[in-house]
Design an enzyme around this catalytic site. Structure first.
Site, PDB file in Angstrom:
ATOM      1  N   HIS A  82     -66.010  20.341   0.569  1.00  0.00           N
ATOM      2  CA  HIS A  82     -65.828  21.245   1.660  1.00  0.00           C
ATOM      3  C   HIS A  82     -66.332  20.550   2.942  1.00  0.00           C
ATOM      4  CE1 HIS A  82     -65.790  25.471   3.248  1.00  0.00           C
ATOM      5  NE2 HIS A  82     -67.001  25.055   3.784  1.00  0.00           N
ATOM      6  N   ASP A 161     -69.199  37.365   2.382  1.00  0.00           N
ATOM      7  CA  ASP A 161     -69.012  36.213   3.564  1.00  0.00           C
ATOM      8  C   ASP A 161     -67.840  36.650   4.298  1.00  0.00           C
ATOM      9  OD1 ASP A 161     -69.626  33.572   4.672  1.00  0.00           O
ATOM     10  OD2 ASP A 161     -67.581  33.315   4.093  1.00  0.00           O
ATOM     11  N   ARG A 168     -70.424  37.280  12.423  1.00  0.00           N
ATOM     12  CA  ARG A 168     -71.184  36.398  13.015  1.00  0.00           C
ATOM     13  C   ARG A 168     -70.178  35.696  14.295  1.00  0.00           C
ATOM     14  NH1 ARG A 168     -71.661  32.323   8.572  1.00  0.00           N
ATOM     15  NH2 ARG A 168     -72.819  30.971  10.264  1.00  0.00           N
ATOM     16  N   SER A 183     -73.201  31.246   3.557  1.00  0.00           N
ATOM     17  CA  SER A 183     -71.761  31.143   3.804  1.00  0.00           C
ATOM     18  C   SER A 183     -70.939  30.252   2.958  1.00  0.00           C
ATOM     19  CB  SER A 183     -71.352  31.188   5.066  1.00  0.00           C
ATOM     20  OG  SER A 183     -70.197  31.044   5.454  1.00  0.00           O
ATOM     21  N   LYS A 187     -69.141  30.692  -1.305  1.00  0.00           N
ATOM     22  CA  LYS A 187     -67.755  30.559  -1.611  1.00  0.00           C
ATOM     23  C   LYS A 187     -67.476  29.470  -2.662  1.00  0.00           C
ATOM     24  CE  LYS A 187     -66.895  30.172   2.675  1.00  0.00           C
ATOM     25  NZ  LYS A 187     -66.791  30.270   4.250  1.00  0.00           N
TER      26      LYS A 187
HETATM   27  N1  URA Z   1     -67.926  27.137   7.314  1.00  0.00           N
HETATM   28  C1  URA Z   1     -68.143  28.094   6.617  1.00  0.00           C
HETATM   29  O1  URA Z   1     -67.463  28.731   5.584  1.00  0.00           O
HETATM   30  N2  URA Z   1     -69.124  28.837   7.043  1.00  0.00           N
HETATM   31  C2  URA Z   1     -70.016  28.718   7.897  1.00  0.00           C
HETATM   32  O2  URA Z   1     -70.904  29.736   8.151  1.00  0.00           O
HETATM   33  C3  URA Z   1     -69.622  27.786   8.821  1.00  0.00           C
HETATM   34  C4  URA Z   1     -68.576  26.787   8.521  1.00  0.00           C
END
Ligand code: URA
Length: 443
Positions: A82, A161, A168, A183, A187
């Site tokens: 990620h 999220d 946000r 966040s 995931k």
């Molecule tokens: N990527 C994400 O998935 N969440 C964030 O808060 C920032 C970048």
């Protein structure tokens, strides 16, 4: 406890209990807590912070707010990757096939572009016909058969999220370490892989602007992963300058294929080799040096590119475009952005460059906007290069009526000077459960 009291507690610098966080987050997902109360709480977190333990609990609650994918029907170690987001950041399309060609199972869910940053799923969909929404049975079967599938994140992953991120985005609470960590990790935990490599970008084009903040974010995410029994490592990479030369969906697919064919730009190739090596390390394939040699080998013998084609073909993509780029949809027009003076490029603000590419149609200005897959920017000159007046700084691709607005933003990204600036590292550090190893000095 009333939601009002939870907000007031964080406003005053208090530390939440699990029960308080559950009341807030589960109430928000259920629609019982309105956006304005959630926004007020998130701003309190932004200003007051959270302890690492609070963040770990928040992450757990967010992960469980949706589906928890069980990847056990897929044999072998599954490794995920990620990035915290970047401009011209196309590394997934390179390193996922490299890792799969080395025998690691990749069952990956990716996102779409966000703000000025691009997303893997949009890039994949620029290959005509590519399906990024597979059923779980199709997804598992493909990974068991060919070792790799990259699909769009299921709607049901980390439901909290999804709602919190959208809020946000419009309440100036994105760049907050505990909120980013929870966040991303909610995931990743819900997506089910055994090991996760995080690419924590740092610089003007990233959410984290300093190496220090990036290391703090990385440490927190590594520790959250460890608490949940996942092996996590985080690489801190530079995002002051876009990676490679191409920004935009099909343009980035082309450049990724060039790396897989062994002829990609040096910066992008190096970052991909380092990331791929650590994915292989996490999968238990060897030391970082041995894993780098394996990654280089599958590029040199063509098996990584072949794996990438196999993945697109399995997801109904027209793989002829990966060999012959002229078969991609072509942009309506091209436009050269010419330098107005001589000098070295001393800075190129990656966020502004990313915004220029969104203005060309490569990203979305509003949720649900259609993309122009052929739109984007080919950078001919980047930080450290010398330019002469009249030379092309970049080629814009897209609809001609979009060029003027994009050009104004693009030009504002650049600073010129008489001296060549000192080179910035591509990779700053690697953070694992044993600590931080710096590749070079901090910025
Ligand atoms: N990527 C994400 O998935 N969440 C964030 O808060 C920032 C970048």
């Amino acid at each position: 406890m009333r939601i009002y009291d939870i907000i007031a507690k964080k406003r005053d610098g208090g530390t939440h209990t699990r029960a308080e966080l559950e009341t807030l987050i589960n109430g928000y997902v259920a629609g019982d807590v309105p956006d304005y109360q959630m926004a007020a709480w998130m701003m309190a977190v932004y200003l007051r912070g959270m302890t690492d333990e609070e963040t770990a609990i928040l992450t757990d609650i967010m992960a469980r707010s949706g589906e928890m994918v069980d990847l056990s029907p897929i044999a072998g170690i599954k490794v995920d990757k990620h990035s915290t987001g970047g401009v011209g950041d196309k590394t997934t399309l390179v390193i996922a096939p490299i890792a799969a060609a080395c025998g690691v199972k990749i069952a990956k869910m990716s996102g779409r572009g966000l703000g000025h940053t691009g997303g893997t799923i949009d890039k994949m969909e620029s290959v005509p016909g590519t399906r990024t929404a597979l059923t779980q049975e199709e997804f598992f079967a493909q990974v068991n058969r060919i070792g790799i599938s990259v699909i769009g994140q299921s709607e049901n992953i980390a439901a909290a999220d999804k709602k919190m991120y959208a809020l946000r985005d419009v309440t100036a609470t994105v760049s907050c370490i505990p909120l980013i960590a929870s966040s991303i990790m909610s995931k990743k935990l819900a997506s089910g892989s055994d090991a996760i490599l995080l690419d924590v970008t740092t610089g003007t084009g990233a959410f984290m602007k300093t190496v220090e903040d990036s290391v703090q974010l990385a440490k927190l995410m590594v520790s959250i992963g460890g608490h949940h029994g996942r092996k996590v490592a985080a690489m801190i990479t530079d995002m002051d300058t876009p990676l490679g030369h191409n920004i935009g969906n099909s343009l980035e697919v082309m450049e990724s294929m060039e790396v897989l064919k062994g002829r990609g730009p040096a910066d992008l190739t190096e970052v991909c080799l380092q990331l791929a090596s650590y994915m292989l390390v996490l999968a238990g394939k060897g030391t970082p040096e041995e894993c780098r040699a394996m990654a280089q080998q599958v590029i040199a013998d063509g098996s990584a590119f072949a794996k990438c084609k196999e993945m697109f073909a399995a997801q109904s993509g027209d793989v002829r475009v990966l060999e012959d780029y002229s078969l991609f949809d072509q942009p309506a027009a091209k436009y050269e952005v010419l330098a107005e003076a001589d000098g070295y490029i001393t800075a190129n603000d990656a966020e502004k460059i990313g915004i220029a590419s969104v203005l060309l149609g490569a990203g979305r200005e509003k949720k649900g906007d259609p993309l122009d897959y052929a739109a984007g920017i080919i950078l001919h000159k980047k930080r450290g290069d010398y330019v002469r007046r009249g030379e092309s700084l970049a080629t814009f691709c897209g609809a001609p009526e979009r060029f003027a607005a994009a050009e104004a933003v693009y030009r504002s990204a650049f600073t010129f000077g008489p001296e060549k600036p000192s080179e910035l590292p591509l990779i700053y550090a690697i953070v694992t459960d044993t600590g931080v190893s710096y590749f070079s000095e901090e910025k």
